[in-house]
Design an enzyme around this catalytic site. Structure first.
Site, PDB file in Angstrom:
ATOM      1  N   HIS A 147       1.086  -1.136  -0.119  1.00 20.31           N
ATOM      2  CA  HIS A 147       0.118  -0.026  -0.199  1.00 20.31           C
ATOM      3  C   HIS A 147       0.698   1.097   0.110  1.00 20.31           C
ATOM      4  CE1 HIS A 147      -3.465   2.403   2.389  1.00 20.31           C
ATOM      5  NE2 HIS A 147      -3.576   2.897   0.906  1.00 20.31           N
TER       6      HIS A 147
ATOM      7  N   HIS B 229      -1.177  11.636  -2.284  1.00 20.56           N
ATOM      8  CA  HIS B 229      -2.271  11.038  -1.922  1.00 20.56           C
ATOM      9  C   HIS B 229      -3.303  12.401  -1.308  1.00 20.56           C
ATOM     10  CE1 HIS B 229      -5.905   9.740   2.182  1.00 20.56           C
ATOM     11  NE2 HIS B 229      -5.411   8.891   0.399  1.00 20.56           N
TER      12      HIS B 229
END
Length: 250
Positions: A10, A52
């Site tokens: 991730h 992000h």
């Protein structure tokens, strides 16, 4: 239905390195991962950057946002110190830098298109076009396993990616599976559903698999939970705990 790696790091290196950085990719490699999930959004001057959060303050210090900052300025920001002094001055990467590194190291990519509000179509189209250019040979070879998988929570961004590069596979990201999920996935030409493992049930997993879609989950950090959802027919998941859940986990 899922020709891609089963266990994916991730945002690069999970909890072991600053997310969405080259240092993260190196950390994943050190634990044997050749599959990564990461996020791409557009800078003010329309260049894809690997980040992000739309706003500064967590992984990048200060005030401001990706969408209001030019790419060259973003690339000079410190995206590592928040995790530890050993990562000081780790830069915000260009999307093209991530592609170069992943191709060199043979790392498969799950590219999450993460548009700022109001830039859904522009972001989806840009990411898809650039990815298509970098993977023209793999597209021509016709091997789906060699291609990155584009994903997004934004229906509009993923539709724009479909229009810009219809030969790249797409995964539709959903926090919770709605009743009309199949109609949406069909319209997007998605090959997979990506969803929050916290809200998935065995019944939903069975429906998705029976409809012929790949099923990928985020973010699984407990090995017992990982084994449980795999037993439901889940094809793969991403993890932050690359030190607990390795690439060959089953």
């Amino acid at each position: 239905m899922w020709p891609y790696p089963r266990i994916v790091a991730h945002r690069g290196g999970g909890t072991l390195a600053p997310e969405n950085t080259i240092a993260g990719l190196r950390a994943g490699l050190a634990y044997g991962f050749r599959a990564v999930e990461f996020d791409v959004m557009l800078s003010r001057d329309g260049i894809g950057m690997v980040m992000h959060d739309p706003d500064f303050g967590r992984t990048v210090a200060g005030q401001g946002s990706v969408a209001t900052t030019d790419a060259i300025e973003l690339s000079g920001m410190d995206a590592g110190s928040w995790l530890g002094p050993q990562f000081r001055d780790e830069p915000v990467p260009f999307f093209t830098q991530f592609i170069d590194y992943c191709k060199q190291q043979r790392i498969w990519m799950n590219v999450e298109i993460k548009p700022a509000d109001g830039f859904e179509r522009e972001t989806g189209s840009w990411v898809a076009k650039v990815t298509r250019e970098y993977f023209a040979d793999e597209i021509a070879a016709g091997d789906p396993a060699a291609l990155p998988l584009l994903s997004s929570f934004s229906f509009e961004a993923l539709a724009a990616a479909r229009d810009a590069a219809p030969d790249l596979p797409r995964g539709y990201l959903l926090d919770r599976i709605p009743d009309n999920w199949q109609a949406q996935a069909r319209e997007l030409g998605a090959v997979a559903i990506h969803t929050n493992q916290k809200h998935l049930t065995p019944e939903l997993a069975a429906q998705i698999k029976a409809a012929g879609y790949g099923l990928f989950c985020y973010t699984v950090n407990d090995p017992e939970r990982g084994r449980a959802i795999l037993s439901w027919g889940v094809d793969g998941f991403c993890t932050d705990r690359i030190d607990l859940i390795g690439p060959s986990f089953a």
